[in-house]
Design a protein around this motif. Structure first.
Motif, PDB file in Angstrom:
ATOM      1  N   PHE A 117       0.807  -1.220   0.000  1.00  0.00           N
ATOM      2  CA  PHE A 117       0.000   0.000   0.000  1.00  0.00           C
ATOM      3  C   PHE A 117       0.840   1.271   0.000  1.00  0.00           C
ATOM      4  O   PHE A 117       0.304   2.364  -0.081  1.00  0.00           O
ATOM      5  CB  PHE A 117      -0.926   0.023   1.218  1.00  0.00           C
ATOM      6  CG  PHE A 117      -1.930  -1.095   1.245  1.00  0.00           C
ATOM      7  CD1 PHE A 117      -2.926  -1.171   0.292  1.00  0.00           C
ATOM      8  CD2 PHE A 117      -1.858  -2.074   2.210  1.00  0.00           C
ATOM      9  CE1 PHE A 117      -3.853  -2.204   0.310  1.00  0.00           C
ATOM     10  CE2 PHE A 117      -2.780  -3.113   2.241  1.00  0.00           C
ATOM     11  CZ  PHE A 117      -3.775  -3.174   1.294  1.00  0.00           C
ATOM     12  N   GLY A 118       2.158   1.146   0.104  1.00  0.00           N
ATOM     13  CA  GLY A 118       2.995   2.323   0.266  1.00  0.00           C
ATOM     14  C   GLY A 118       3.118   2.676   1.732  1.00  0.00           C
ATOM     15  O   GLY A 118       2.348   2.188   2.574  1.00  0.00           O
ATOM     16  N   VAL A 119       4.070   3.525   2.064  1.00  0.00           N
ATOM     17  CA  VAL A 119       4.313   3.849   3.464  1.00  0.00           C
ATOM     18  C   VAL A 119       5.038   5.186   3.537  1.00  0.00           C
ATOM     19  O   VAL A 119       5.683   5.615   2.586  1.00  0.00           O
ATOM     20  CB  VAL A 119       5.171   2.732   4.136  1.00  0.00           C
ATOM     21  CG1 VAL A 119       6.576   2.713   3.542  1.00  0.00           C
ATOM     22  CG2 VAL A 119       5.207   2.883   5.642  1.00  0.00           C
ATOM     23  N   GLN A 120       4.901   5.865   4.662  1.00  0.00           N
ATOM     24  CA  GLN A 120       5.673   7.087   4.910  1.00  0.00           C
ATOM     25  C   GLN A 120       6.897   6.716   5.724  1.00  0.00           C
ATOM     26  O   GLN A 120       6.799   5.954   6.690  1.00  0.00           O
ATOM     27  CB  GLN A 120       4.838   8.146   5.636  1.00  0.00           C
ATOM     28  CG  GLN A 120       5.538   9.502   5.716  1.00  0.00           C
ATOM     29  CD  GLN A 120       4.673  10.579   6.347  1.00  0.00           C
ATOM     30  OE1 GLN A 120       4.562  10.668   7.568  1.00  0.00           O
ATOM     31  NE2 GLN A 120       4.057  11.414   5.508  1.00  0.00           N
ATOM     32  N   ARG A 121       8.038   7.247   5.346  1.00  0.00           N
ATOM     33  CA  ARG A 121       9.288   6.880   5.996  1.00  0.00           C
ATOM     34  C   ARG A 121      10.107   8.137   6.288  1.00  0.00           C
ATOM     35  O   ARG A 121      10.131   9.071   5.480  1.00  0.00           O
ATOM     36  CB  ARG A 121      10.067   5.937   5.084  1.00  0.00           C
ATOM     37  CG  ARG A 121      11.458   5.546   5.568  1.00  0.00           C
ATOM     38  CD  ARG A 121      11.403   4.429   6.563  1.00  0.00           C
ATOM     39  NE  ARG A 121      10.940   3.205   5.922  1.00  0.00           N
ATOM     40  CZ  ARG A 121      11.728   2.406   5.205  1.00  0.00           C
ATOM     41  NH1 ARG A 121      13.003   2.705   5.026  1.00  0.00           N
ATOM     42  NH2 ARG A 121      11.248   1.294   4.677  1.00  0.00           N
ATOM     43  N   GLU A 122      10.774   8.150   7.407  1.00  0.00           N
ATOM     44  CA  GLU A 122      11.715   9.221   7.722  1.00  0.00           C
ATOM     45  C   GLU A 122      13.102   8.780   7.273  1.00  0.00           C
ATOM     46  O   GLU A 122      13.564   7.699   7.638  1.00  0.00           O
ATOM     47  CB  GLU A 122      11.717   9.538   9.212  1.00  0.00           C
ATOM     48  CG  GLU A 122      12.638  10.700   9.580  1.00  0.00           C
ATOM     49  CD  GLU A 122      12.632  11.013  11.072  1.00  0.00           C
ATOM     50  OE1 GLU A 122      11.899  11.927  11.485  1.00  0.00           O
ATOM     51  OE2 GLU A 122      13.358  10.314  11.818  1.00  0.00           O
TER      52      GLU A 122
END
Length: 365
Positions: A117-122
């Motif tokens: 689904f995709g992801v937010q990453r730092e």
């Protein structure tokens, strides 16, 4: 020589997006592969040159100040070729100290489960950032650049050259100020007069669904800040999808293998199994064979820039028991007697289980 803005059909205040849009529309009409006429070919060259100048902030600024008049190759250009400067003492003015920063690239490892689904990453990036002490001025706080005493602030000096044509005056970048027209008497101690320092900074990025190893994401303005606080370059992020012990992928489909007991293979069964994004119901049909593929629709990877998902494909491996208790053996013998199976016969050599699974995966795809 036509004005670059007129060539592209945009105003002098046009944004970079408006310039790009105008160029793409004209390029589609005039490209030699689409329009073979000689007139279209010449216009395509003019449009491309205009776009090359106006899409670059530094080149556009120089053009607006009177530089780059289309590169037509006049009489003055001949002298510039021979003598390295402008003909007749023409001045283009000092060069800008602020320049666009370099592009940067980093590589990011992503788990297969994050690709669904995709992801937010730092992420952390080691790059050039604006100097916090001088804010890009390159000067120690409380001081400012001084006009160059050698060139008087124009950034160029005249040289007289004797040639076959007589004495020719040419212009060259000032060696004292490197063509900037100003010098920095008191450089910033923090950045050494560069206007930028290297720093490790963190940022949040949105990793889209459906990416694969080698996919690159471009973040405009995410790269290094330019000298003297010039505009940032771009940041390119290249992804590598990590290996998973259970699941692999074929495009947007997820692939796995399920071991099925002999009795479930004969009678059929329904079981709950763990997928990458939660549990799924695996329905094993009666009489399933090793190498058969069971497809679970819509439980694969969400495609890049889409809401459509691939499938989860599960290859069956029927497990034959190697040890049976006495009662179990008796029951199997009774089953064999009831079915009256034919003895085995020789036939064409068949490939192994994994070859069969591979072929069936791709046949279904």
């Amino acid at each position: 020589m036509a004005d670059h803005y007129e060539t592209l059909g945009v105003s002098r205040e046009a944004s970079i997006d408006e310039i790009k849009k105008a160029y793409r529309q004209l390029a589609r009409e005039l490209h030699p592969d689409v329009n073979p006429s000689e007139d279209a070919s010449e216009r395509f060259k003019s449009v491309t040159h205009a776009y090359d100048v106006l899409s670059d902030p530094n080149e556009r600024q120089r053009y607006d100040m009177g530089g780059d008049q289309g590169g037509a190759g006049g009489f003055g250009d001949i002298f510039e070729t021979f003598f390295g400067g402008g003909f007749g003492g023409g001045q283009r003015g000092p060069r800008a100290r602020a320049e666009r920063g370099d592009d940067a690239m980093i590589r990011v490892d992503v788990e297969l489960s994050e690709v669904i689904f995709g992801v937010q990453r730092e992420i952390a990036v080691n790059t050039a950032v604006l100097c916090g002490t001088c804010s890009g001025s390159c000067c120690q706080p409380g001081t400012s650049p001084a006009t160059c005493d050698v060139c008087g602030g124009v950034g160029q000096v005249q040289r007289q050259v004797r040639s076959l044509f007589g004495n020719v005056v040419t212009m060259h970048p000032c060696g004292s100020c490197s063509g900037y027209g100003t010098v920095i008497p008191h450089p910033c101690v923090e950045c050494g007069g560069k206007g930028r320092v290297r720093e490790r900074r963190t940022m949040n990025i949105d990793i889209p669904s459906g990416i694969d190893t080698g996919t690159r994401l471009q973040m405009r303005g995410g790269g290094e800040v330019g000298p003297a606080g010039g505009p940032n370059g771009d940041l390119f992020i290249e992804f590598r999808v990590m290996h998973h012990d259970v699941f692999s992928r074929d495009g947007n489909d997820l692939l796995a293998t399920a071991q099925v007991s002999m009795t479930d293979a004969i009678l059929g069964a329904e079981n709950t199994v763990a997928a990458l994004d939660g549990d799924v119901q695996l329905e094993v049909p009666a009489g399933v064979q090793s190498g058969d593929v069971i497809t679970i629709r819509g439980r694969g990877i969400q495609a890049l820039r889409s809401t459509t998902r691939g499938d989860l494909k599960v290859a069956v491996q029927v497990v034959t028991p190697t040890k049976l208790a006495g009662r179990e053996k008796d029951l199997v013998r009774q089953l064999a007697a009831l079915r009256k199976e034919e003895p085995p016969t020789l036939g064409e050599f068949q490939q192994g289980l994994f070859g069969k699974i591979r072929d069936r995966f791709f046949r279904q795809g």
